[in-house]
Motif scaffolding. Sequence first.
Motif, PDB file in Angstrom:
ATOM      1  N   ASN A  28       0.790  -1.244   0.000  1.00  0.00           N
ATOM      2  CA  ASN A  28       0.000   0.000   0.000  1.00  0.00           C
ATOM      3  C   ASN A  28       0.823   1.295   0.000  1.00  0.00           C
ATOM      4  O   ASN A  28       0.259   2.370  -0.191  1.00  0.00           O
ATOM      5  N   TYR A  29       2.131   1.224   0.267  1.00  0.00           N
ATOM      6  CA  TYR A  29       2.961   2.440   0.277  1.00  0.00           C
ATOM      7  C   TYR A  29       3.676   2.685  -1.047  1.00  0.00           C
ATOM      8  O   TYR A  29       4.454   3.643  -1.160  1.00  0.00           O
ATOM      9  N   GLN A  30       3.471   1.815  -2.020  1.00  0.00           N
ATOM     10  CA  GLN A  30       4.214   1.960  -3.279  1.00  0.00           C
ATOM     11  C   GLN A  30       3.745   3.190  -4.064  1.00  0.00           C
ATOM     12  O   GLN A  30       2.647   3.725  -3.822  1.00  0.00           O
ATOM     13  N   GLY A  63       7.681  -3.898  -2.913  1.00  0.00           N
ATOM     14  CA  GLY A  63       7.617  -3.568  -1.485  1.00  0.00           C
ATOM     15  C   GLY A  63       9.055  -3.460  -1.014  1.00  0.00           C
ATOM     16  O   GLY A  63       9.913  -3.033  -1.774  1.00  0.00           O
ATOM     17  N   VAL A  64       9.308  -3.879   0.229  1.00  0.00           N
ATOM     18  CA  VAL A  64      10.697  -3.843   0.721  1.00  0.00           C
ATOM     19  C   VAL A  64      11.200  -5.268   0.982  1.00  0.00           C
ATOM     20  O   VAL A  64      10.436  -6.233   0.935  1.00  0.00           O
ATOM     21  N   HIS A  65      12.501  -5.366   1.289  1.00  0.00           N
ATOM     22  CA  HIS A  65      13.175  -6.662   1.279  1.00  0.00           C
ATOM     23  C   HIS A  65      12.518  -7.716   2.180  1.00  0.00           C
ATOM     24  O   HIS A  65      12.340  -8.856   1.763  1.00  0.00           O
ATOM     25  N   GLY A  88      15.325  -1.797   1.322  1.00  0.00           N
ATOM     26  CA  GLY A  88      15.289  -2.486   2.621  1.00  0.00           C
ATOM     27  C   GLY A  88      14.344  -1.782   3.578  1.00  0.00           C
ATOM     28  O   GLY A  88      13.740  -0.772   3.233  1.00  0.00           O
ATOM     29  N   CYS A  89      14.216  -2.326   4.789  1.00  0.00           N
ATOM     30  CA  CYS A  89      13.431  -1.649   5.832  1.00  0.00           C
ATOM     31  C   CYS A  89      14.398  -1.376   6.983  1.00  0.00           C
ATOM     32  O   CYS A  89      14.886  -2.314   7.614  1.00  0.00           O
ATOM     33  N   PRO A  90      14.695  -0.092   7.262  1.00  0.00           N
ATOM     34  CA  PRO A  90      15.655   0.214   8.331  1.00  0.00           C
ATOM     35  C   PRO A  90      15.277  -0.411   9.670  1.00  0.00           C
ATOM     36  O   PRO A  90      16.151  -0.855  10.421  1.00  0.00           O
ATOM     37  N   MET A  91      13.971  -0.474   9.968  1.00  0.00           N
ATOM     38  CA  MET A  91      13.587  -1.068  11.252  1.00  0.00           C
ATOM     39  C   MET A  91      13.954  -2.552  11.306  1.00  0.00           C
ATOM     40  O   MET A  91      14.429  -3.044  12.323  1.00  0.00           O
ATOM     41  N   ALA A  92      13.751  -3.270  10.184  1.00  0.00           N
ATOM     42  CA  ALA A  92      14.071  -4.702  10.154  1.00  0.00           C
ATOM     43  C   ALA A  92      15.561  -4.922  10.427  1.00  0.00           C
ATOM     44  O   ALA A  92      15.956  -5.957  10.969  1.00  0.00           O
ATOM     45  N   ILE A 116       6.786  -8.913  11.530  1.00  0.00           N
ATOM     46  CA  ILE A 116       7.185  -9.405  10.204  1.00  0.00           C
ATOM     47  C   ILE A 116       8.262  -8.517   9.587  1.00  0.00           C
ATOM     48  O   ILE A 116       9.032  -8.965   8.734  1.00  0.00           O
ATOM     49  N   ASN A 117       8.348  -7.256  10.043  1.00  0.00           N
ATOM     50  CA  ASN A 117       9.416  -6.348   9.610  1.00  0.00           C
ATOM     51  C   ASN A 117      10.716  -6.775  10.296  1.00  0.00           C
ATOM     52  O   ASN A 117      11.221  -6.102  11.200  1.00  0.00           O
ATOM     53  N   SER A 118      11.241  -7.920   9.890  1.00  0.00           N
ATOM     54  CA  SER A 118      12.473  -8.466  10.467  1.00  0.00           C
ATOM     55  C   SER A 118      13.101  -9.357   9.409  1.00  0.00           C
ATOM     56  O   SER A 118      12.429  -9.776   8.462  1.00  0.00           O
ATOM     57  N   TYR A 173      12.507   1.063  15.801  1.00  0.00           N
ATOM     58  CA  TYR A 173      11.371   1.933  15.427  1.00  0.00           C
ATOM     59  C   TYR A 173      11.452   2.208  13.937  1.00  0.00           C
ATOM     60  O   TYR A 173      12.488   2.015  13.306  1.00  0.00           O
ATOM     61  N   CYS A 174      10.337   2.683  13.385  1.00  0.00           N
ATOM     62  CA  CYS A 174      10.309   3.041  11.969  1.00  0.00           C
ATOM     63  C   CYS A 174      10.638   4.533  11.836  1.00  0.00           C
ATOM     64  O   CYS A 174       9.893   5.378  12.346  1.00  0.00           O
ATOM     65  N   PRO A 175      11.719   4.886  11.143  1.00  0.00           N
ATOM     66  CA  PRO A 175      12.089   6.304  11.007  1.00  0.00           C
ATOM     67  C   PRO A 175      11.012   7.122  10.288  1.00  0.00           C
ATOM     68  O   PRO A 175      10.889   8.322  10.540  1.00  0.00           O
ATOM     69  N   PRO A 201      -0.025   1.464  13.900  1.00  0.00           N
ATOM     70  CA  PRO A 201       0.535   1.196  15.238  1.00  0.00           C
ATOM     71  C   PRO A 201       2.053   1.331  15.345  1.00  0.00           C
ATOM     72  O   PRO A 201       2.603   1.150  16.438  1.00  0.00           O
ATOM     73  N   GLU A 202       2.741   1.637  14.228  1.00  0.00           N
ATOM     74  CA  GLU A 202       4.179   1.946  14.319  1.00  0.00           C
ATOM     75  C   GLU A 202       4.404   3.378  14.805  1.00  0.00           C
ATOM     76  O   GLU A 202       5.548   3.805  14.993  1.00  0.00           O
ATOM     77  N   CYS A 203       3.320   4.142  14.978  1.00  0.00           N
ATOM     78  CA  CYS A 203       3.472   5.530  15.432  1.00  0.00           C
ATOM     79  C   CYS A 203       3.833   5.589  16.916  1.00  0.00           C
ATOM     80  O   CYS A 203       3.609   4.640  17.671  1.00  0.00           O
ATOM     81  N   VAL A 261       7.474   9.832   4.438  1.00  0.00           N
ATOM     82  CA  VAL A 261       7.741   9.116   3.186  1.00  0.00           C
ATOM     83  C   VAL A 261       8.775   8.039   3.493  1.00  0.00           C
ATOM     84  O   VAL A 261       9.788   8.325   4.117  1.00  0.00           O
ATOM     85  N   CYS A 262       8.514   6.813   3.059  1.00  0.00           N
ATOM     86  CA  CYS A 262       9.495   5.742   3.219  1.00  0.00           C
ATOM     87  C   CYS A 262      10.327   5.695   1.937  1.00  0.00           C
ATOM     88  O   CYS A 262       9.846   5.237   0.905  1.00  0.00           O
ATOM     89  N   PRO A 263      11.564   6.190   1.995  1.00  0.00           N
ATOM     90  CA  PRO A 263      12.362   6.272   0.754  1.00  0.00           C
ATOM     91  C   PRO A 263      12.617   4.911   0.134  1.00  0.00           C
ATOM     92  O   PRO A 263      12.791   4.802  -1.079  1.00  0.00           O
TER      93      PRO A 263
HETATM   94 FE1  SF4 Z   1      10.133  -0.115   7.235  1.00  0.00          FE
HETATM   95 FE2  SF4 Z   1       8.971   2.111   8.095  1.00  0.00          FE
HETATM   96 FE3  SF4 Z   1       9.409   1.796   5.507  1.00  0.00          FE
HETATM   97 FE4  SF4 Z   1       7.516   0.352   6.786  1.00  0.00          FE
HETATM   98  S1  SF4 Z   1       7.539   2.573   6.448  1.00  0.00           S
HETATM   99  S2  SF4 Z   1       9.023  -0.402   5.321  1.00  0.00           S
HETATM  100  S3  SF4 Z   1       8.535   0.040   8.767  1.00  0.00           S
HETATM  101  S4  SF4 Z   1      10.963   1.959   7.129  1.00  0.00           S
END
Ligand code: SF4
Length: 305
Positions: A28-30, A63-65, A88-92, A116-118, A173-175, A201-203, A261-263
């Motif tokens: 959904n963030y694409q 999506g991400v890795h 990638g996902c920095p939080m993972a 699952i973000n791992s 945490y999610c940046p 809920p990541e907020c 924005v998730c780069p």
């Molecule tokens: Fe990871 Fe945050 Fe991007 Fe989701 S929005 S993929 S948790 S960095």
Amino acid sequence: MTIAKDLSLEERILKLKEERNAVILVHNYQLGEVQDIADFIGDSLGLSQNAAKTKADVIVFCGVHFMAETAAILCPNMTVLLPDHHAGCPMANMINAEQLRQKKKELPNASVVCYINSTAEVKAESDICCTSANAVKVVESVANDEILFIPDQYLGHYISTKTNKKMHFWPGYCPTHARIRDRDIIRLKQEYPKAKVVVHPECRPEVIALADEVASTGGIIRYARREDVREMIVGTEIGIIHRLKKENPDKKFIPVSEQAVCPNMKLITLEKVLWSLEEMAPVVTVPKGIRLRAKATVDKMLTIV
Ligand code: SF4
Ligand code: 13P
């Protein structure tokens, strides 16, 4: 494989997708243009469920890795493509298997619930996996009353307000979600007094405290369809606004922050999707030893939702 060059980018992707017997799964963030070519669009839970049941030979994961890796864990006989391997996902990446093994030694009585973000190797070291759509249900399903929740401290904190279990958190945490601030919601509520506040809920906890609804991206999409929702203040990554507006053209959606924005999500473009199908790369794989243990963790989640 030769594809006529006079076709549009979208048409070339769709043609090649058929020739490869591929399915395009999109988070959904694409970017909007990528969402619009999806065979399935959804949240991490919906995407995993879809990957687990697809009959395709190839999954193009937009999506991400960790999402593509989860598909590779669930579908070892399929080729899983992630059109940009830097996504990638920095939080993972805020916890690795060695750090988790160390923490488990410090907390020998706790069961490990991993978001699952791992990474696959972290999933392999965990007892059960969850997504933002089922986190409370998964934690409640664990027989043990002591839980180590990794890696998202904010999702962990949210779950702890819904359960009596003793919970330990990892400081991940999610940046992107950290940029969503309570002061912005307070200001927007004054401007749009009738709007519902819906957040992921990541907020941060102080942001969650202001929400009418806390939900996964899929849950946010469903909430927006409600008759009584006409205006919505949206506390998550802004890519979701494309789908919200597309599905609800007569409603108003106000992002809490344009900075959310998730780069990494935005690295996937139509050009890269086409290139990925042409070259059948980059392929995401998981070594068998890790894959089988990680699969047990993901399968356990899928049986309870
Ligand atoms: Fe990871 Fe945050 Fe991007 Fe989701 S929005 S993929 S948790 S960095
Ligand atoms: P959802 O599973 O709610 O789509 O969330 C995934 C994610 O990465 C949120 O930042």
